[in-house]
Design a protein around this motif. Structure first.
Motif, PDB file in Angstrom:
ATOM      1  N   VAL A  33       9.403  43.410  33.379  1.00 36.57           N
ATOM      2  CA  VAL A  33      10.532  43.028  32.527  1.00 36.57           C
ATOM      3  C   VAL A  33      11.802  42.917  33.352  1.00 36.57           C
ATOM      4  N   LEU A  34      12.028  43.847  34.279  1.00 37.02           N
ATOM      5  CA  LEU A  34      13.217  43.788  35.119  1.00 37.02           C
ATOM      6  C   LEU A  34      13.210  42.529  35.975  1.00 37.02           C
ATOM      7  N   ASP A  35      12.100  42.230  36.584  1.00 34.23           N
ATOM      8  CA  ASP A  35      12.010  41.019  37.413  1.00 34.23           C
ATOM      9  C   ASP A  35      12.329  39.774  36.585  1.00 34.23           C
ATOM     10  N   ALA A  36      11.808  39.744  35.358  1.00 34.69           N
ATOM     11  CA  ALA A  36      12.048  38.576  34.508  1.00 34.69           C
ATOM     12  C   ALA A  36      13.522  38.466  34.122  1.00 34.69           C
ATOM     13  N   TYR A  37      14.147  39.570  33.776  1.00 37.36           N
ATOM     14  CA  TYR A  37      15.574  39.534  33.440  1.00 37.36           C
ATOM     15  C   TYR A  37      16.407  39.099  34.644  1.00 37.36           C
ATOM     16  N   GLN A  38      16.090  39.606  35.814  1.00 34.95           N
ATOM     17  CA  GLN A  38      16.834  39.217  37.007  1.00 34.95           C
ATOM     18  C   GLN A  38      16.708  37.714  37.251  1.00 34.95           C
ATOM     19  N   GLU A  39      15.542  37.193  37.018  1.00 39.08           N
ATOM     20  CA  GLU A  39      15.324  35.753  37.203  1.00 39.08           C
ATOM     21  C   GLU A  39      16.098  34.932  36.177  1.00 39.08           C
ATOM     22  N   LEU A  40      16.099  35.389  34.929  1.00 40.30           N
ATOM     23  CA  LEU A  40      16.717  34.611  33.856  1.00 40.30           C
ATOM     24  C   LEU A  40      18.220  34.838  33.737  1.00 40.30           C
ATOM     25  N   LEU A  41      18.670  36.083  33.919  1.00 39.12           N
ATOM     26  CA  LEU A  41      20.065  36.436  33.620  1.00 39.12           C
ATOM     27  C   LEU A  41      20.861  36.880  34.835  1.00 39.12           C
TER      28      LEU A  41
END
Length: 1006
Positions: A679-687
């Motif tokens: 989830v952290l990796d995905a948030y960093q990528e998106l936001l």
């Protein structure tokens, strides 16, 4: 001429009898005190002539008292009974006039009195100061009037009645129609005065309508002269109660900032210390929910008076006094004052019909006095209604006539002031009690229906409607007591009178029952829009919580869940967030459950709003430890959102983060870490790295790392999160403060106790000011500080924190709450080492049982709690049970988190001691050697847990006769302890004295 009248006494000490109506007790107390200071003896006689006894006989009985009789003349003195002026004139002429030297009088009223009272030659005390009043009293009694020497004028004593208390606030205007209650008022006074400091709390309780508030107000006026501070607090809502107490700080002259939390703390400290005033009286009016405000009741040398319907105040160190309905004589006297046109027979008939309830008597008699309807006609009308009491009766404590009488009143209002009925009906869609009708006034005029527009936008009409409702005792204007609301336009920027009204619960229910369908639909929508418009939109900001606390109680009454309005949905979701962050878990769960049912019926199971609601509802369930329920909710959300929107959809990521939290709660830490990391990796990528959602995900990864025992990695991530939250949000933001708890926890778990204490001590002070002392996050901060102080060796400070946190958590959250169980685990460990072993055992047993019930027997938390329990069993000499518990805990922890987890290593240290105590030294030594090696590999050679294992290994080697090896191992461990923790640290000193080390299991925040 009065000046030529015979003096009552010439000189020397006297015994003076003071005759007074209870209403004028304050004058009697002051006059008596002045006489006693001059060496005279005073006898007090409360004047209360019995009905049926001739007045002349009552006066003759009074004349039997020793010494001169000083009568305090007021309208109240002559109304008791009540008796007519003709009766009084006859009795005074018959008894007092023939013996004028036996009686004296002082007048404390400007009202007209019976003409025959001239026989008292009363000295007027109404318009003079204290010194002149005292001189007049002495002169009227024929006593010397010379001032007393300075050394004979002690300080203290009753205050001069014409001088107000130094601090006086919020007390309703005195009810000049107050009747009876004399024994109860005296009981309140003597109970408060005979109680010990810190326990002088009396609660007046009884059914609605018995006059609890009026009784409290009358007590204030009768005995207020004995207090330097009198402060009235509306206590029906916690937030309002806190603010009202905080407002006392500047009145006491306390130097504080503008933050009301700071002012509240200063107020409570000042009251507890009795500085600057020790003689204080605080009244909590309408405190029907003891659990909500009992911790706000001050301690100290002053008095506390509480009014409530709820007798559960007895469980909170308060003495209970039940307030019954009036005696019939009291009812009759009250009705005759409220409705002078009625006869005594009519008053008795009305009192019987209304069952002597003061509220009903006040409302009905007030209406009858303005009506030409007779009492018999009124009672006949009540009897003719024939309404089924099961349908209209508000409470079994009240007769059918109560709702019927309100129907009559409402009809009257419709005929005379229809705007008042409209306002009443509007109020019925707010919660009963304090009603912030200003929220409606804040709406744009074009959003109001025609029936309300003229009323709401015209201050004159608004004030007229409110005054009419107050005239009939339907509502009161909160904050203005019983003062009239002037029908004038407010000054620019000023508050409009009547912006907050107070409606009794019974009135509220009757108005709702009387509501026509067309008004219902129109007015409820107005209240809904008003509540939505008042939403601050920042439920995580603690500065907005008082606003949410004011809004939240009204959601139910405005039926906001039965609308598909997006604004209403947003309001509900924001209130759920507020309830989570402020610790109002049960209220949030109730709202969330009802919302889930209603919204699914309206929107279907897969509407986007359902997933928003699921997220907030699951957070509340998780807060109370219902992880299995939340996992089911979050898995459903994750599966649906991933299929509908894709894995990188923000709503799916939020649900996945919630699922990871559920898994942490269930003890499945590896799974939780994997999801949290993704989830952290995905948030960093998106936001990007600087978004608040990314930082929340980063925080959650650190929580998972900490639960996995990977403390250095957790600290690194928590430090980064703290720095970014302080920059992106603000240092005092709730999430920034939460990061401080995490950083301090990581440092403590790594053995860096001084660093942990430094950040946590400062953070605790900020937490208390920003979130309040009872917020769950504040309790967590204080508990972490207590653990750190315990590790450092500052036992006294730790003991105070441990005890205070646990007590407040049990009260606020309940004994079975996950936070409470964590706090109890820490308290038990501390009590085992530095307190009461029996207390430690009792608490520990509760912790094991609570965790097992909440999480199941195989979860790491109950498993670790059993390891703590083993240490207690060892301490009380139950070695076999200690051994079994320790071995069970070790095996269970290995199965739950693996062989190398710090928790497993700690359980091994405890198990090795139990083996050693049983004489199984070889096994203990082997286990310790393995533990020391694993701990060095996992945590490092100088971590406190590793050092404990090394010290224990040395002890086992010595027992086995391997002295040289034991000495070498011990010397190295001692050197490392001194270098790491300090030569005088308790762990170092214990090791030098060869006290075998132990390990306390500490459940962590999940």
């Amino acid at each position: 001429m009065p000046g030529a009248r015979k003096r009552v006494a010439e000189s020397g000490p006297l015994t003076v009898t003071i005759s007074f109506a209870g209403y004028n007790r304050v004058w009697a107390a002051w006059i008596g005190d002045r006489l006693e200071r001059r060496g005279h003896t005073v006898s007090y006689q409360r004047w209360d002539p019995q009905e049926g006894t001739p007045l002349a006989d009552s006066l003759r009985a009074l004349a039997l008292a020793p010494g001169p009789v000083l009568v305090i003349l007021s309208t109240w003195y002559f109304q008791l009974g009540p008796r007519t002026q003709a009766e009084w004139n006859s009795a005074l002429t018959e008894v007092v006039a023939p013996d004028p030297g036996r009686f004296a009088g002082v007048s404390v009223t400007n009202d007209a009195l019976p003409p025959a009272t001239a026989v008292f030659a009363a000295a007027d005390l109404t318009t003079v100061g204290e010194q002149e009043a005292e001189r007049r009293v002495l002169a009227r009694l024929g006593l010397p009037t010379d001032p007393l020497p300075a050394d004979r004028t002690p300080r203290g004593g009753p205050r001069f009645p014409n001088d107000p208390s130094d601090v006086w606030g919020g007390v309703p205007r005195r009810n000049t129609r107050f009747t009876g209650r004399e024994p109860l008022l005296n009981d309140i006074y003597h109970t408060l005065k005979s109680a010990e400091d810190g326990a002088r709390v009396v609660t007046l309780h009884g059914m609605s309508g018995v006059g609890k508030t009026q009784l409290a107000a009358e007590y204030v006026y009768r005995f207020g002269a004995e207090y330097d501070v009198v402060w009235w607090v509306a206590a029906d809502k916690r937030a309002v109660c806190r603010q009202r107490l905080a407002q006392l700080a500047p009145e006491l002259g306390l130097s504080t900032g503008v933050d009301y939390g700071e002012r509240l703390r200063a107020t409570r400290i000042a009251l507890r210390r009795g500085d600057p005033y020790a003689r204080w009286l605080i009244v909590f009016d309408g405190a029907d929910d003891p659990e909500a405000i009992w911790d706000l009741v001050p301690e100290g040398p002053g008095d506390v008076l509480i009014t409530a319907r709820n007798p559960e105040w007895a469980q909170h160190n308060s003495l209970l006094m039940e307030v019954p309905a009036y005696d019939r004589d009291e009812s009759v006297s009250f009705v005759l004052r409220r409705a002078p046109r009625l006869t005594a027979r009519e008053a008795d008939r009305l009192a019987e019909a209304l069952e002597d309830l003061p509220l009903l008597l006040d409302q009905t008699a007030g209406w009858l006095n303005d009506s030409d309807m007779s009492v018999d006609e009124y009672i006949a009308l009540l009897e003719q209604e024939g309404i089924d009491e099961d349908v209209v009766r508000v409470s079994r404590d009240f007769p059918t006539s109560f709702p019927t009488s309100w129907s009559i009143l409402l009809n009257r209002l419709r005929e005379t002031v229809p705007e008042a009925v409209t306002l009443l009906r509007l109020c019925a869609f707010f919660a009963p009690g304090a009603i912030p009708v200003r929220l409606v006034r804040d709406l744009p005029a074009q959003e109001l229906p025609e029936s309300l527009r003229g009323l709401v936008t015209n201050s004159v009409s608004w004030a007229a409607a409110i005054n009419k409702l107050r005239q009939y005792a339907v509502v009161r204007a909160a904050g203005v007591g019983d003062r009239e609301i002037h029908e004038t336009m407010p000054e620019a920027g000023g508050a409009v009178p009547g912006d907050t009204l107070y409606m009794h619960r019974l009135v509220h229910q009757i108005i709702r029952q009387d509501m026509p369908a067309e008004d219902h639909d129109e007015l409820i929508e107005v209240v809904r829009r008003a509540l939505a418009a008042a939403d601050p939109g920042q439920p995580t900001d603690s500065r907005m919580w008082p606003e949410y606390a004011e809004i939240a109680p009204h959601l139910r009454w405005a039926d906001v869940l039965r609308t598909t309005s997006p604004a209403m949905h947003t309001l509900v979701l924001n209130c759920l967030q507020y309830m989570l962050h402020s610790g109002e878990y049960q209220a949030g769960l109730t709202l969330g459950s009802r919302a889930m049912k209603a919204w699914k019926e309206q929107l279907g199971d897969t509407h986007p709003r359902i997933w928003d609601l699921t997220h907030h509802y699951a957070n509340l369930l998780r807060a109370v430890g219902d992880y299995a329920h939340t996992e089911a909710l979050e898995r459903t959300a994750v599966d649906h959102l991933r299929e509908a929107h894709g894995a990188k959809d923000l709503s799916h990521l939020r649900a996945a983060g919630g699922l990871a939290a559920d898994l942490r709660g269930l003890g499945r830490y590896d799974e939780a870490y994997t999801i949290s990391r993704w989830v952290l990796d995905a948030y960093q990528e998106l936001l990007g790295d600087q978004d608040a959602r990314t930082l929340n995900a980063q925080n959650n990864v650190a929580v998972s790392l900490r639960l996995l025992g990977r403390y250095p990695e957790a600290l690194d991530l928590d430090l980064r999160t703290l720095a970014e939250r302080r920059r992106l949000l603000r240092p005092r933001h709730r999430w920034s403060l939460f990061s401080e708890i995490h950083v301090s926890t990581d440092q403590r778990l790594l053995g860096r106790y001084s660093e942990a204490e430094s950040i946590q001590a400062q953070s605790v002070r900020v937490h208390r000011g920003v979130l309040g002392p009872d917020n769950p996050q504040t309790l967590n901060a204080e508990h972490n500080l207590a653990l750190t102080l315990y590790r450092i060796g500052r036992r006294r400070e730790a003991a105070e924190l441990f005890t205070g946190v646990l007590e407040r958590s049990e009260r606020v959250l309940g004994e079975g709450d996950p936070d409470t169980l964590r706090f109890a685990a820490g308290q038990s460990c501390f009590a085992r080492e530095h307190g009461d072993i029996d207390q430690a055992r009792e608490i520990s047993e509760r912790v094991v049982e609570g965790y097992t019930l909440l999480l199941g027997p195989g979860h790491p938390f109950p498993t670790g709690a059993r390891s703590n329990q083993a240490l207690i069993m060892r301490a009380v000499g139950e070695r076999e049970q200690a051994y079994e518990l320790a071995e069970h805990a070790l095996a269970g922890m290995r199965a739950a988190v693996g062989d190398d987890h710090p928790w497993t290593l700690g359980c091994a240290i405890n198990a090795s001691e139990m083996r050693s105590l049983r004489g199984d030294t070889e096994s203990a030594s082997a286990l310790n050697a393995d533990t020391a090696a694993r701990a060095a590999q996992t945590l490092g050679r100088t971590h406190p847990l590793t050092l404990s294992a090394r010290v224990a290994t040395a002890a086992d080697l010595r027992t086995l006769g391997k002295r040289l090896e034991a000495d070498k191992t011990e010397a190295e461990a001692l050197d490392d302890l001194a270098a790491t923790l300090g030569a005088q640290h308790p762990h170092t000193l214990a090791a030098r004295s060869r006290t075998r080390p132990y390990w306390d299991f500490e459940p962590q925040i999940v």
